[in-house]
Design an enzyme around this catalytic site. Structure first.
Site, short mmCIF file in Angstrom:
data_model
loop_
_atom_site.label_atom_id
_atom_site.label_comp_id
_atom_site.label_asym_id
_atom_site.label_seq_id
_atom_site.Cartn_x
_atom_site.Cartn_y
_atom_site.Cartn_z
N HIS A 445 58.06 -54.12 63.93
CA HIS A 445 58.02 -52.72 64.37
C HIS A 445 59.17 -52.42 65.33
O HIS A 445 59.90 -51.44 65.16
CB HIS A 445 56.66 -52.49 65.06
CG HIS A 445 56.49 -51.17 65.72
ND1 HIS A 445 55.55 -50.24 65.30
CD2 HIS A 445 57.10 -50.59 66.79
CE1 HIS A 445 55.61 -49.17 66.08
NE2 HIS A 445 56.54 -49.36 67.00
N GLU A 446 59.36 -53.29 66.32
CA GLU A 446 60.38 -53.03 67.34
C GLU A 446 61.79 -53.31 66.84
O GLU A 446 62.70 -52.50 67.02
CB GLU A 446 60.10 -53.86 68.60
CG GLU A 446 58.75 -53.62 69.26
CD GLU A 446 58.56 -52.19 69.78
OE1 GLU A 446 59.54 -51.43 69.85
OE2 GLU A 446 57.40 -51.84 70.09
N HIS A 450 62.16 -49.58 64.81
CA HIS A 450 62.97 -48.72 65.70
C HIS A 450 64.46 -49.09 65.66
O HIS A 450 65.31 -48.26 65.99
CB HIS A 450 62.46 -48.84 67.14
CG HIS A 450 61.10 -48.26 67.36
ND1 HIS A 450 60.73 -47.03 66.87
CD2 HIS A 450 60.00 -48.76 68.01
CE1 HIS A 450 59.47 -46.78 67.22
NE2 HIS A 450 59.01 -47.82 67.91
N GLU A 503 57.08 -43.48 65.38
CA GLU A 503 56.14 -44.60 65.44
C GLU A 503 55.58 -44.90 64.05
O GLU A 503 55.38 -46.06 63.69
CB GLU A 503 54.99 -44.30 66.41
CG GLU A 503 55.40 -44.22 67.87
CD GLU A 503 56.11 -45.46 68.39
OE1 GLU A 503 55.86 -46.56 67.86
OE2 GLU A 503 56.94 -45.33 69.30
#
Length: 723
Positions: A445-446, A450, A503
């Site tokens: 996810h990070e 992103h 997100e």
């Protein structure tokens, strides 16, 4: 009150747990401990700003509670309260409310933005206030604070239910008379000036000529004018604008003092330069200084003490552009960090597997630092599980970023006593693999959520960062004709939807790439265990979208109150729309219980295609700044139907019946003794221990006075009115 007040109260069995960091802290050298201590002081003092950023009454609520608990022990207060007939339940509710206010840095929940009201009658709350030593020694001052706030503290009428703009909620990022129209005009003005709004607030007045005047107030120690930073006055679209500075000045003075002390113990020149830039930023209000500090932060590779501080996340600004103050200090967990480092070093191998094509990916992947941290201090309204920063588009895209996974937060947060709406077999698998799968999801996810994807931009009159006229939109097959114009940013373009949309994109990347067995191997998962991790990762995220997300939806306004929750609900709806009954939710007991099922055998086929197709749309709309298409799609999946095969509005009542309170973390304090050595102090995991940790963190009554002063300065813009 017509609303169910239980949605706005914290229960007397509210879980309170210790955020354990002692092992990691004890491994530090004396110098490192001193560095961590002064950084923590900066973070905690700055974190008080969030009370001012949350609601008009939050600074006064803090001041009242601080004055009460700084003046006597909880046992002393309890005895006095019992002597006048306050029950054990009501006194406990008073302590729980205090913990909730301190943990959320205000009277609105950090996760969900809904109001927190006391779970005891107003007269009982008043009784406790009036038997306190603080009231007895200064009844006028304490009584005056109570009289100002007692009505609004308990009000959940209309807009007071949640944070929002205008009649949709409460905010102090804008004066109470501002609407979305005002927010849009301010955004337009700032774009025209090429300025961003991270460290600002907006106050609207009407002058004698009946013309609106907007004051954009920057956070800074300095309160005077500076032609390079402030703006005396300018007319724009029939309104007057001025940029001033000096917001939160007194609190930022303490931040600057602590950062100045920390410089003496920095490990290298890069850290010193970083802190000096942060100090310049907090002193002057110039955002460029914080950006430059962030550049040095990116270059500080593999530090033993990791830290970041400033006006960072924009989740709670109704317009999605102003940052809430946040500061964290943490020690690197070397074992888990090795896994993340391996993921980073292989990132270029995995990025091409994402479904949107090279034209929509960054020209060069800038390998970030990616570490697992044991948090010592995290100030602000709440503690996340992972972070990808800085949030400045131009730095993240062309210079780099850092990812951190908060290793001691994840297992503490994942301990759930009840896992409703799952079969017994799925509950067993979740309890076994949920923490391990979440570590994988956070990493993807990070770093690759992103950290990937390109914004197509016009750089100048005939200059673009993509092949204009040749790049084709994979969704339409036509040449791309939408892109970001000079001065436009993702936040300014996507506004209040932007946080949740991003997100959702990052969560979808995590799901999509968790199917890669090579990635799972990095985290030590192979063979049948890897298959279980994949299944539990998908199941866990979709379960959260079902069992948790709708707690953070407000039916009366049809508004989502939390970005991650909306994102997970959207992904659940997307997967339920897939073919072959891939994901289902049914009423297992009509009106009483639900059952979520995910067909494990179809994750690699139906699941991958479904999320891949959706992820492509999310990215292409983001890359091209196509807010119209993005909003239409995202709003459709965000809807909460009243009827039909998925009556989520009705199912929300079932979900709320199984609701568990969100955990409150007790964080340790550090103290410097006479020999210039740092001592770490932990606290008992209960309400008394939590309150004690805050009183020892802020032992001076001056803190209350400062927050009252800040309230006095702003009160004309935020009337304490509960109607």
């Amino acid at each position: 009150m017509s609303d169910d007040t239980s949605l706005f109260t914290l229960p007397n069995n509210q879980p309170v747990i210790v955020l354990e960091c002692e092992t990691a802290f004890n491994a530090l050298t004396t110098n490192e401990k001193l560095y961590a201590h002064y950084l923590s002081q900066a973070a905690w003092n700055g974190g008080l700003i969030v009370f001012v950023q949350t609601s008009s009454e939050s600074p006064l609520i803090f001041a009242l509670l601080h004055k009460i608990f700084i003046s006597e022990t909880i046992d002393e207060l309890k005895k006095s309260a019992f002597d006048v007939g306050v029950s054990e339940n009501d006194f406990t509710a008073f302590l729980v409310y205090t913990c909730g206010i301190l943990a959320n840095a205000g009277n609105y929940k950090s996760f969900g933005d809904s109001k927190i009201i006391p779970n005891l009658p107003k007269d009982k709350f008043e009784t406790i206030v009036k038997v306190s030593k603080a009231y007895k020694s200064n009844s006028k001052e304490v009584g005056d604070i109570w009289n100002k706030i007692h009505d609004v503290m308990y009000s959940i009428n209309g807009k007071f239910k949640s944070l929002g703009l205008g009649d949709k909620g409460v905010t102090t990022y804008f004066s109470a008379n501002c609407t979305q129209k005002d927010a849009d005009l301010v955004n337009k003005f700032m774009q025209e000036k090429g300025l961003e709004l991270f460290n600002s607030r907006c106050f609207k007045t009407v002058n004698k000529d009946n013309m609106y005047q907007y004051e954009i107030r920057l956070a800074s120690v300095k309160t005077d004018s500076d032609p390079n930073i402030t703006l005396s006055e300018e007319v724009f679209e029939n309104a007057k604008f001025k940029i001033t500075r000096g917001d939160y000045s007194k609190l930022l003075t303490s931040v600057v003092d602590s950062l100045t002390n920390a410089i003496n113990y920095a490990a290298n020149e890069t850290e010193k330069k970083m802190l000096n830039k942060y100090i310049d930023h907090f002193n002057t209000g110039l955002l460029q200084d914080h950006k430059d500090g962030s550049r040095f932060w990116i270059k500080d590779k593999g530090p033993v003490i990791e830290t970041y501080i400033g006006f960072i996340e924009t989740y709670r600004d109704p317009a999605g552009q102003r940052g809430e103050f946040e500061g964290f200090v943490a020690m690197v967990n070397k074992e888990m960090s090795k896994k993340f480092a391996t993921l980073v070093s292989n990132a270029e191998k995995y990025i091409p597997k994402l479904p949107w094509g090279q034209e929509f990916e960054k020209d060069t992947f800038l390998r970030p630092d990616f570490t697992s941290l044991d948090v010592l201090t995290f100030s602000g309204s709440g503690i996340p599980a992972g972070i990808n920063i800085p949030n400045y588009d131009e730095i993240r895209e062309s210079e780099g970023f850092k990812n951190v996974s908060l290793g001691n937060v994840i297992p503490a947060n994942m301990k759930v006593d009840v896992l409703p709406f799952l079969s017994e077999e799925d509950q067993k698998l979740m309890n076994t693999y949920r923490v391990s799968s979440f570590e994988v999801q956070v990493g993807l996810h990070e770093l690759l959520g992103h950290g990937t994807g390109k914004l197509l931009r016009q750089l100048g009159p005939d200059s673009y960062n993509f092949n204009k006229g040749q790049t084709k939109d994979p969704l339409t097959g036509e040449v791309v004709n939408k892109f970001f114009l000079p001065g436009e940013t993702y936040d300014s373009k996507f506004g209040s939807m932007g946080s949740s949309y991003e997100e959702c994109r990052a969560e979808a990347v995590g799901l999509y790439l968790s199917l890669e067995k090579d990635i799972l191997k990095i985290f030590g998962h192979e063979d049948s265990k890897a298959d279980d991790i994949i299944y539990v990762n998908w199941l866990s995220l979709l379960w959260t979208g079902c069992a948790k997300a709708l707690e953070f939806y407000e039916p009366s306004s049809k508004k989502w109150l939390q970005a991650h929750s909306q994102a997970r609900y959207v992904l659940l709806r997307v997967c339920m729309e897939a073919e072959d009954n891939f994901v289902n939710v049914i009423e297992s007991e009509p009106g009483k219980n639900l059952l979520l099922t995910v067909d494990r055998s179809k994750i690699l086929t139906v699941g991958k295609k479904t999320i891949g197709d959706f992820l492509t749309k999310l990215q292409i709309y983001k890359s091209t700044g196509n807010i119209e298409a993005a909003k239409k799609m995202y709003d459709r999946y965000s809807e909460v139907p009243e009827t039909g095969s998925q009556p989520w509005a009705q199912w929300r009542n079932i979900i709320l019946a199984y609701k568990e309170p969100r955990k409150i973390f007790i964080q340790a304090n550090t103290f410097v003794n006479g020999d210039n050595e740092v001592q770490l102090k932990n606290y008992e995991p209960n309400f008394a221990g939590f309150i004690q940790s805050w009183m020892e963190r802020f032992p001076s009554v001056n803190i209350s006075e400062t927050l009252i002063e800040l309230w006095e300065k702003d009160k004309q813009y935020f009337p304490l009115d509960n109607n």
